[in-house]
Motif scaffolding. Structure first.
Motif, mmCIF file in Angstrom:
data_model
loop_
_atom_site.group_PDB
_atom_site.id
_atom_site.type_symbol
_atom_site.label_atom_id
_atom_site.label_comp_id
_atom_site.label_asym_id
_atom_site.label_seq_id
_atom_site.Cartn_x
_atom_site.Cartn_y
_atom_site.Cartn_z
ATOM 1 N N UNK A 96 33.312 0.467 -27.871
ATOM 2 C CA UNK A 96 32.373 1.281 -27.087
ATOM 3 C C UNK A 96 32.699 1.132 -25.603
ATOM 4 N N UNK A 97 33.004 2.253 -24.992
ATOM 5 C CA UNK A 97 33.362 2.255 -23.566
ATOM 6 C C UNK A 97 32.146 2.648 -22.753
ATOM 7 N N UNK A 98 31.763 1.752 -21.828
ATOM 8 C CA UNK A 98 30.639 1.992 -20.924
ATOM 9 C C UNK A 98 31.230 2.361 -19.569
ATOM 10 N N UNK A 99 30.929 3.551 -19.095
ATOM 11 C CA UNK A 99 31.557 4.025 -17.853
ATOM 12 C C UNK A 99 30.590 3.940 -16.675
ATOM 13 N N UNK A 100 31.161 3.859 -15.483
ATOM 14 C CA UNK A 100 30.338 3.857 -14.263
ATOM 15 C C UNK A 100 29.767 5.255 -14.046
ATOM 16 N N UNK A 101 28.504 5.314 -13.637
ATOM 17 C CA UNK A 101 27.886 6.618 -13.387
ATOM 18 C C UNK A 101 28.222 7.165 -12.023
ATOM 19 N N UNK A 102 28.690 6.295 -11.139
ATOM 20 C CA UNK A 102 28.981 6.753 -9.772
ATOM 21 C C UNK A 102 30.223 7.637 -9.769
ATOM 22 N N UNK A 103 30.085 8.742 -9.024
ATOM 23 C CA UNK A 103 31.128 9.764 -9.021
ATOM 24 C C UNK A 103 32.477 9.225 -8.526
ATOM 25 N N UNK A 104 32.419 8.245 -7.639
ATOM 26 C CA UNK A 104 33.677 7.745 -7.066
ATOM 27 C C UNK A 104 34.578 7.101 -8.116
ATOM 28 N N UNK A 105 34.020 6.809 -9.302
ATOM 29 C CA UNK A 105 34.844 6.218 -10.359
ATOM 30 C C UNK A 105 35.364 7.254 -11.359
ATOM 31 N N UNK A 106 35.071 8.538 -11.108
ATOM 32 C CA UNK A 106 35.440 9.566 -12.093
ATOM 33 C C UNK A 106 36.936 9.590 -12.415
ATOM 34 N N UNK A 107 37.757 9.296 -11.409
ATOM 35 C CA UNK A 107 39.199 9.352 -11.685
ATOM 36 C C UNK A 107 39.603 8.242 -12.650
ATOM 37 N N UNK A 108 38.875 7.136 -12.637
ATOM 38 C CA UNK A 108 39.177 6.034 -13.572
ATOM 39 C C UNK A 108 38.565 6.361 -14.939
ATOM 40 N N UNK A 109 37.302 6.728 -14.939
ATOM 41 C CA UNK A 109 36.600 6.901 -16.218
ATOM 42 C C UNK A 109 37.156 8.083 -17.021
ATOM 43 N N UNK A 110 37.624 9.114 -16.326
ATOM 44 C CA UNK A 110 38.105 10.305 -17.040
ATOM 45 C C UNK A 110 39.285 9.978 -17.963
ATOM 46 N N UNK A 111 40.012 8.908 -17.654
ATOM 47 C CA UNK A 111 41.166 8.517 -18.479
ATOM 48 C C UNK A 111 40.731 8.046 -19.866
ATOM 49 N N UNK A 112 39.465 7.711 -20.019
ATOM 50 C CA UNK A 112 38.985 7.163 -21.292
ATOM 51 C C UNK A 112 38.379 8.221 -22.218
ATOM 52 N N UNK A 113 38.219 9.431 -21.692
ATOM 53 C CA UNK A 113 37.580 10.481 -22.498
ATOM 54 C C UNK A 113 38.451 10.890 -23.687
ATOM 55 N N UNK A 114 39.750 11.021 -23.434
ATOM 56 C CA UNK A 114 40.655 11.663 -24.390
ATOM 57 C C UNK A 114 40.651 11.002 -25.770
ATOM 58 N N UNK A 115 40.598 9.656 -25.769
ATOM 59 C CA UNK A 115 40.706 8.965 -27.058
ATOM 60 C C UNK A 115 39.355 8.774 -27.753
ATOM 61 N N UNK A 116 38.278 9.217 -27.106
ATOM 62 C CA UNK A 116 36.956 9.021 -27.713
ATOM 63 C C UNK A 116 36.712 10.030 -28.828
ATOM 64 N N UNK A 117 36.302 9.517 -29.969
ATOM 65 C CA UNK A 117 35.918 10.396 -31.085
ATOM 66 C C UNK A 117 34.439 10.770 -30.981
ATOM 67 N N UNK A 118 33.693 9.973 -30.206
ATOM 68 C CA UNK A 118 32.276 10.261 -30.009
ATOM 69 C C UNK A 118 31.916 10.072 -28.542
ATOM 70 N N UNK A 119 31.067 10.975 -28.032
ATOM 71 C CA UNK A 119 30.635 10.878 -26.626
ATOM 72 C C UNK A 119 29.112 10.861 -26.581
ATOM 73 N N UNK A 120 28.568 9.816 -25.947
ATOM 74 C CA UNK A 120 27.116 9.720 -25.766
ATOM 75 C C UNK A 120 26.843 10.061 -24.301
ATOM 76 N N UNK A 121 26.152 11.181 -24.083
ATOM 77 C CA UNK A 121 25.810 11.615 -22.721
ATOM 78 C C UNK A 121 24.338 11.281 -22.483
ATOM 79 N N UNK A 122 24.093 10.439 -21.477
ATOM 80 C CA UNK A 122 22.744 9.895 -21.279
ATOM 81 C C UNK A 122 22.113 10.437 -19.989
#
Ligand SMILES: Nc1nc2c(ncn2[C@@H]2O[C@H](COP(=O)(O)OP(=O)(O)OP(=O)(O)O)[C@@H](O)[C@H]2O)c(=O)[nH]1
Length: 237
Positions: A96-122
């Protein structure tokens, strides 16, 4: 709760005062080899996204460790936890990947989307801006996630009913406009619907992946996997 979503709990060892294996009268049993744990049948990755402070870390930690922190530090980049669950007679190792909500981390967190089979949007049911941000998160999903990923929208902090700004209907309406997106409300604090978030998502992923062939994916670290949902031979060590 649907019995298929039962998470096995670890049985207390030696309940009843002293285990049988330690008894000299049962010497043959004490020499009996312990069976190695059965390996996971599937491995899959789930990512938690959403605006700052909505409770992503709290949801993950409630699910993996059954803990709740009143004053957690904001996540920097990404963090992850592992939990193994059993569903439909299969052992599934969840990363389970927990990502930072702050926009400045989007370039880091976006790299983890591709391999996710499930996405929880909170989002936070007590904070309008976290709901208003949802279209922005959907854009991230459209841009970076696999089209096959299962989506679940979660309105968190249900324990704060008196401070509620976003109605359940608003959440339902948003999710109904997105093909295949499920919706629920939860409370990481009160441990309400947290197991269900992950088990429902995994159940949906299994329904999709057990029958049709899952496409090959590459994980965020760059290593190639034989499908984000891997089935290993049950007899493998
Ligand atoms: N009342 C209530 N508070 C919660 C709940 N979930 C999280 N919180 C609180 O909300 C705050 C933020 O929680 P986090 O889990 O750190 O939120 P996050 O989405 O991971 O935040 P970022 O890492 O900054 O993106 C903390 O003070 C938590 O204690 C909940 O279900 N109910």
């Amino acid at each position: 709760m649907d019995p298929r979503y039962d998470i096995p709990t670890r049985r207390a060892a030696g309940v009843g005062g002293g285990s049988a294996n330690s008894s000299p009268a049962l010497g043959s049993q004490s020499r009996r080899r312990k069976m190695p744990p059965r390996p996971a049948d599937f491995k899959l990755q789930i990512i938690i996204i959403g605006s700052r402070g909505v409770g992503k870390t709290s949801i993950m930690e409630r699910f993996t460790d059954d803990t709740f922190c009143e004053a957690c530090k904001s996540t920097v980049g990404v963090d992850f936890k592992i939990k193994t669950v059993e569903l439909r007679g299969k052992k599934i190792r969840l990363q389970i990947w927990d990502t930072a909500g702050q926009e400045r981390f989007n370039s880091i967190t976006s790299a983890y989307y591709r391999s996710a089979k499930g996405i929880v949007l909170v989002y936070d049911i007590t904070k309008q801006e976290t709901f208003d941000d949802l279209p922005k998160w959907m854009k991230m999903i459209d841009k970076y996630a696999s089209e096959e990923a299962e989506l679940l929208l979660v309105g968190n902090k249900l324990d704060c009913e008196t401070d509620r700004i976003i109605s359940r209907q608003q959440g339902e309406r948003f999710s109904s406009r997105i093909s295949g997106m499920r919706f629920c409300e939860a409370s990481a604090k009160d441990n309400f619907n947290v197991d269900e978030i992950f088990l429902k998502l995994v159940d949906d992923i299994l329904s999709k992946c057990i029958n049709p062939v899952c496409s090959d994916t590459t994980d965020a670290s760059g290593s190639s996997q034989q499908g984000a949902l891997q089935q290993r031979p049950v007899s493998a060590a």
